[in-house]
Design a protein around this motif. Structure first.
Motif, PDB file in Angstrom:
ATOM      1  N   ASP A   1      41.846  19.112 -66.768  1.00  9.90           N
ATOM      2  CA  ASP A   1      43.194  19.088 -66.192  1.00  9.90           C
ATOM      3  C   ASP A   1      43.218  19.612 -64.763  1.00  9.90           C
ATOM      4  O   ASP A   1      44.263  19.922 -64.222  1.00  9.90           O
TER       5      ASP A   1
ATOM      6  N   LEU B   1      45.595  18.372 -61.920  1.00  8.80           N
ATOM      7  CA  LEU B   1      47.000  18.726 -61.838  1.00  8.80           C
ATOM      8  C   LEU B   1      47.219  20.089 -61.203  1.00  8.80           C
ATOM      9  O   LEU B   1      48.328  20.445 -60.868  1.00  8.80           O
ATOM     10  N   HIS B   2      46.177  20.893 -61.083  1.00  9.82           N
ATOM     11  CA  HIS B   2      46.352  22.224 -60.501  1.00  9.82           C
ATOM     12  C   HIS B   2      46.802  22.092 -59.054  1.00  9.82           C
ATOM     13  O   HIS B   2      46.183  21.436 -58.234  1.00  9.82           O
TER      14      HIS B   2
ATOM     15  N   ALA C   1      54.050  16.286 -76.287  1.00  8.26           N
ATOM     16  CA  ALA C   1      52.790  15.640 -75.921  1.00  8.26           C
ATOM     17  C   ALA C   1      52.378  14.609 -76.962  1.00  8.26           C
ATOM     18  O   ALA C   1      51.853  13.538 -76.624  1.00  8.26           O
TER      19      ALA C   1
ATOM     20  N   THR D   1      49.204  26.102 -70.079  1.00  8.67           N
ATOM     21  CA  THR D   1      49.409  24.696 -69.726  1.00  8.67           C
ATOM     22  C   THR D   1      49.245  23.831 -70.961  1.00  8.67           C
ATOM     23  O   THR D   1      48.386  24.089 -71.811  1.00  8.67           O
TER      24      THR D   1
ATOM     25  N   THR E   1      48.753  19.798 -71.475  1.00  6.69           N
ATOM     26  CA  THR E   1      48.481  18.564 -70.726  1.00  6.69           C
ATOM     27  C   THR E   1      48.182  17.433 -71.690  1.00  6.69           C
ATOM     28  O   THR E   1      47.453  17.630 -72.665  1.00  6.69           O
ATOM     29  N   ASN E   2      48.737  16.272 -71.429  1.00  2.00           N
ATOM     30  CA  ASN E   2      48.417  15.099 -72.243  1.00  2.00           C
ATOM     31  C   ASN E   2      48.262  13.870 -71.361  1.00  2.00           C
ATOM     32  O   ASN E   2      48.918  13.758 -70.316  1.00  2.00           O
TER      33      ASN E   2
ATOM     34  N   CYS F   1      53.650  14.949 -63.383  1.00  2.00           N
ATOM     35  CA  CYS F   1      52.780  13.886 -63.858  1.00  2.00           C
ATOM     36  C   CYS F   1      51.987  13.351 -62.667  1.00  2.00           C
ATOM     37  O   CYS F   1      52.562  13.039 -61.620  1.00  2.00           O
TER      38      CYS F   1
ATOM     39  N   LEU G   1      48.156  11.869 -66.079  1.00  2.00           N
ATOM     40  CA  LEU G   1      48.237  13.076 -66.895  1.00  2.00           C
ATOM     41  C   LEU G   1      49.598  13.728 -66.712  1.00  2.00           C
ATOM     42  O   LEU G   1      50.077  13.895 -65.582  1.00  2.00           O
TER      43      LEU G   1
ATOM     44  N   GLN H   1      51.697  17.220 -67.373  1.00  2.00           N
ATOM     45  CA  GLN H   1      51.393  18.624 -67.640  1.00  2.00           C
ATOM     46  C   GLN H   1      52.633  19.495 -67.501  1.00  2.00           C
ATOM     47  O   GLN H   1      53.437  19.327 -66.583  1.00  2.00           O
TER      48      GLN H   1
ATOM     49  N   ARG I   1      53.473  23.580 -67.180  1.00  2.00           N
ATOM     50  CA  ARG I   1      52.769  24.817 -66.805  1.00  2.00           C
ATOM     51  C   ARG I   1      53.745  25.992 -66.857  1.00  2.00           C
ATOM     52  O   ARG I   1      54.812  25.940 -66.242  1.00  2.00           O
TER      53      ARG I   1
END
Length: 358
Positions: free
Chosen positions: A12, A15-16, A278, A306, A308-309, A345, A349, A351, A353
Motif C-alpha cells: 500500500d 497511497l502513502h 472493503a 490503514t 486498503t483494498n 483512491c 487502491l 485506502q 487512514r
C-alpha cells in the motif's frame, strides 16, 4: 482466530502521502457519549483547552477595548492583561482535568458550584500575578474574582451543551451501526454457509456460528466510551473469517499488525465497518475478487491504522460514504484535534487512514 496473510504481497505504499485534503470524506454522525454530568469537566482534550483559551482571551480583548483610545494602546493593555489571564485560565483547566473523576461523582449542582469556586480562585490568582509584577495597581481582587466566576459559568455551559448535543445524534448513530453491521442478507448468507458446512465440516460450521455470535454480542452490547485497537482487530478478524467462507479465494486478506499499537483507544465498532466496506465494494462486485490489507503501526506517541483494498470497479468513492462519515465523526468526538481521518483512491487502491494518540 489468528490473522493470515495471502501468498500475494499487497503493497500500500503507493497511497502513502496521497491522501490530500480534497479526498477527505465528510461526516455527520457522532460517537456514543458519556452522561452529561461526567462531561461537565471534560477539559482533558487538547481541542477543549484550545477553545477555552481562545474564548477567554477573546472576552478579555473585547473588554480592554472599552478603556483604550487607539489600537496601539489596546495592544499594550491586552498584552499586560494576558500575563494574568492566560495562567489563570490554564490553572482552571488543569484543575478541572486533574479532579475530573472526583468532581464527576458529585451531584450536578455541586459540580457547578465547584466550577464557579474554581473560577473565582483562578481570577484571584491571575490578579495576584499582575499585582506581584506591578502591572495591576491597585489590584482589582473583587472584580477579578467576579470575572473568573462569570467566565467559568460560560465555559461550563459550553461543556454541558457539547455533552447534550451528542445524545440524540448518538442514538441515531447506534441504530445506523446496527443496521450496517447486521444486515439481513449478511445474516442470511452466513447462516446458509454454516448449514452447508454442518455435515461435511461440522467443526468449521461451529466456528462460523461462534464468529457470528461474537459479532452480534459486540454490536448489541451496552455502549462504551472506547475500546482498544486490539479488541477492534479481533472483531474484524472474526468478520473476515465469516466472509472467507462465502467468498473463498476471491477474498485475499493480508495483516500487518504492530503489537505495540494495540493499546490505542477507539470508539467501539469502528474498524469493522471499514473492513466491511472493503469487502462490499472491493470483493463483492468483482468476479475475480480483491485484496484487503489491514495495517497498524506505532509512530512515537501516535498510531496509524490503514484499511486498503483493491478497487476493480474504479477509483470513485464507493456508495454514499455513510459508514466513512460515521467513523470519522465518532473518531473526532473521542480524540478531537488529536485524531486524523482521511480516505483516498489512487492507482486502483482505495485506502482509509486513521491516526490516533496512544
Amino acid at each position: 482466530m489468528k490473522p493470515t496473510a495471502t501468498s500475494q504481497n499487497f503493497d500500500d505504499s503507493t497511497l502513502h502521502g496521497s491522501l490530500a485534503p480534497g479526498s477527505e470524506t465528510a461526516a455527520s454522525v457522532p460517537a456514543v457519549p458519556l452522561s452529561p454530568s461526567a462531561l461537565l469537566f471534560d477539559a482533558c482534550h487538547v481541542g477543549v483547552v484550545l477553545r477555552v483559551v481562545l474564548f477567554v482571551q477573546a472576552v478579555g480583548g473585547v473588554g480592554v477595548m472599552f478603556g483604550t483610545a487607539d489600537p496601539l494602546d489596546w495592544l499594550l493593555r491586552f498584552s499586560l492583561l494576558t500575563g494574568g489571564m492566560l495562567p489563570a485560565t490554564l490553572a482552571w483547566l488543569i484543575a478541572g482535568c486533574a479532579f475530573k473523576r472526583r468532581l464527576s461523582r458529585l451531584k450536578v449542582r455541586h459540580q457547578w458550584l465547584a466550577g464557579l469556586l474554581m473560577g473565582a480562585a483562578a481570577g484571584v490568582y491571575g490578579c495576584s500575578l499582575l499585582a506581584l509584577t506591578g502591572l495591576a495597581q491597585p489590584a482589582a481582587w473583587w472584580a477579578s474574582g467576579a470575572a473568573g466566576v462569570l467566565l467559568s459559568a460560560m465555559v461550563l455551559a459550553g461543556l454541558v451543551w457539547r455533552a447534550k448535543a451528542k445524545t440524540p445524534a448518538a442514538t441515531a448513530a447506534r441504530l445506523a451501526e446496527l443496521q450496517s453491521r447486521i444486515r439481513p442478507h449478511f445474516l442470511f448468507n452466513t447462516l446458509n454457509s454454516a448449514i452447508a458446512l454442518v455435515r461435511a465440516e461440522p467443526a468449521k460450521a461451529e466456528a462460523v456460528l461462534e464468529d457470528l455470535s461474537e459479532l452480534f454480542r459486540s454490536a448489541l452490547a451496552d455502549p462504551a466510551e472506547s475500546v482498544t485497537l486490539g479488541q477492534e482487530i479481533a472483531l474484524a478478524q472474526r468478520y473476515l473469517e465469516i466472509e472467507k467462507i462465502r467468498f473463498g479465494e476471491r477474498l485475499q486478506v493480508q495483516w500487518r499488525l504492530d503489537a505495540s499499537a494495540e493499546g490505542a483507544r477507539l470508539p467501539p465498532l469502528l474498524l469493522q465497518p471499514l473492513v466491511e466496506n472493503a469487502v462490499r465494494h472491493g470483493v463483492e462486485p468483482s468476479p475475480s475478487g480483491a485484496r484487503i490489507l489491514i495495517s497498524t503501526r506505532r509512530r512515537g506517541s501516535r498510531v496509524v491504522v490503514t484499511v486498503t483494498n483493491s478497487a476493480p470497479g474504479g477509483c470513485g468513492l464507493p456508495g454514499h460514504g455513510l459508514a466513512l462519515s460515521n467513523v470519522r465523526e465518532r473518531l473526532l468526538l473521542l480524540h478531537d484535534v488529536q485524531a486524523r481521518f482521511k480516505a483516498a483512491c489512487k492507482n486502483g487502491l482505495f485506502q482509509v487512514r486513521l491516526e490516533i494518540p496512544l
